[in-house]
Scaffold this active site. Structure first.
Site: not given
Length: 266
Positions: A60, A89, A158
């Protein structure tokens, strides 16, 4: 009293020094990921150097980017996606050479609830930061354990690293539930589970498991979300379905017990 005060200050100083030393050691494995979209906007994330020419990050972070730079300090190199696993992911990026120090890994199954862990990433997209915490839960999924921790991180972290006390990478920081001290890292066992990629932007639009439609999320996330929303009726329904699907799963049994003690949705 003065001796006790000096001893306390010495202990604090030693702990602070140990924490600073740990931060320096762990930060050497972590890089910043700059992902430029076609419209010129730049998304900032984090990556972990897994060998001399590969960095792992979240899909992402880089999924819709046309250009990706992996950087440390004022230096950066271009990166291309070599392996993509949108559902988990995780995207492996190839670089001309290492920008960080390659990390040692340990599987999620080496952890137990209560273990100390360290979350390292560019929280807020700014300076690299480290947060200490504990493993609060381990969620069985696809042959490994999704790690839940109270070691906090924010957007920008992230793709960052979750380390154990031996400095080994056990998970990749991926998502958190806003308003709750519930932060999640996907296990390193999934790092090499992706398919070969062609070029950026990535063509596979499969949403990650944590952002999928409710019926496509794993049971543990559905239960957490319904409890967070105070939707007791749906929590009870999911817990019942979970126990029927996985009767030997202790987490499913605990969710069912918890759901049975809550009032139904009115």
């Amino acid at each position: 009293m003065r001796a006790l005060g000096l001893l306390f200050l010495l202990t604090v100083a030693q702990a602070s020094h140990a924490s600073a030393e740990r931060y320096i050691q762990l930060s050497m494995h972590v890089v910043k990921v700059l992902a430029a979209n076609a419209d010129g906007r730049i998304n900032t994330g984090t990556g972990v150097q897994i060998d001399d020419t590969h960095v792992i990050t979240n899909c992402h972070v880089v999924g819709i980017a046309t250009n990706v730079i992996v950087a440390r300090g004022s230096s950066g190199v271009p990166a291309q996606a070599s392996s993509v696993d949108p559902r988990h992911d995780l995207c492996v990026m190839t670089t001309p050479h290492a920008m960080g120090r390659p990390v040692d890994m340990a599987t999620s199954r080496t952890l137990k609830v209560g273990d100390t862990v360290h979350a390292v990433g560019f929280s807020g997209g700014k300076a690299l930061s480290m947060s200490d915490g504990q493993v609060t839960a381990l969620h069985e999924m696809d042959g490994a354990l999704v790690i839940e921790t109270d070691a906090s991180f924010q957007q920008g972290a992230s793709g960052g690293a979750l380390f154990d006390t031996e400095g080994r990478l056990v998970g990749v920081l991926t998502f958190f539930i806003p308003g709750m001290k519930r932060h999640f890292a996907v296990p390193v066992e999934w790092v090499h589970s992706g398919n070969a990629a062609s070029e950026l932007p990535l063509r596979d639009a499969t949403p990650p498991f944590w952002a999928a439609a409710d019926e496509d999320k794993p049971y543990f996330l559905r239960a957490i979300q319904h409890e967070n929303d105070g939707d007791w009726g749906r929590l009870q329904a999911v817990a019942k379905e979970w126990v029927e699907a996985e009767p030997n799963n202790s987490a499913a049994i605990k969710a069912a017990v918890r759901a049975s003690q809550l009032p139904p949705l009115r």
